[in-house]
Design an enzyme around this catalytic site. Sequence first.
Site, mmCIF file in Angstrom:
data_model
loop_
_atom_site.group_PDB
_atom_site.id
_atom_site.type_symbol
_atom_site.label_atom_id
_atom_site.label_comp_id
_atom_site.label_asym_id
_atom_site.label_seq_id
_atom_site.Cartn_x
_atom_site.Cartn_y
_atom_site.Cartn_z
ATOM 1 N N SER A 132 0.864 -1.184 0.000
ATOM 2 C CA SER A 132 0.000 0.000 0.000
ATOM 3 C C SER A 132 0.897 1.228 0.000
ATOM 4 C CB SER A 132 -0.880 0.000 1.266
ATOM 5 O OG SER A 132 -1.513 1.244 1.447
ATOM 6 N N TYR A 145 -2.140 0.336 10.898
ATOM 7 C CA TYR A 145 -2.079 -0.137 9.517
ATOM 8 C C TYR A 145 -0.759 0.241 8.851
ATOM 9 C CZ TYR A 145 -3.453 -0.907 4.644
ATOM 10 O OH TYR A 145 -3.509 -1.344 3.343
#
Length: 245
Positions: A132, A145
């Site tokens: 990501s 995250y």
Amino acid sequence: MTTNRTAVVTGASSGIGAATARALAADGFDVVIGARRVDRLEELAAEIGATALQLDVTDEDSVAAFTAVIPRVDVLVNNAGGAKGVASVADADLDDWRWMWETNVLGTLRITKALLPKLIESGNGLIVTITSIAALVSYDNGAGYTSAKHAQALLHRTLRGELLGKPVRLTEIAPGAVETEFSLVRFDGDEDKAAAVYRGIDPLVASDIAEIVSFAASRPSHVNLDQIVVQPRDQAGAGRFNRRS
């Protein structure tokens, strides 16, 4: 024309994983798909002619059972992962953090470690890890995250050096905003909050990432696409969007 090359895709019951399985099947790979939601896997397997196997990357026994029955692996797509919550560090939910680290980091490690000998044995292996842009930056209320994605990415990047000289390529794909079930999971099923993430922009869709995986898998064996960062035109980094409404 089909080939004997086998691609394994984790987290394949929806989103990027399902789209990637479709793309690789269309490219002629024998595709093995794994996820926890077996009913969805079986529907996808029937559609594309894949092999569906139950897989929970957070469970050692599940990973062992999954990898033991796959005789050959040419391409591994580490897609299983996700986010939970948007709490600050001060208000961090440790269970959410554990889930994110178990799924994104240790899950990737378990599958990769188990299948690595078969990838090497193939003579032309490829490991694709879907990270990501959160693996490249930090942002407020996202430390659980972003820290997990940084760790997942560094696992992958470290392996790139450790496998130098072995017949295995490694490609990291770091997407920005992709409209899948990602935000729905992050916001614990709150559809309004999930929809707000993509409101006013044209986000990426799962097939955009799947096409990049397909392209990487089709490169000649001497070509390694080390890292690919892909975002919508409407995005310029974490949290920075051109919203038209």
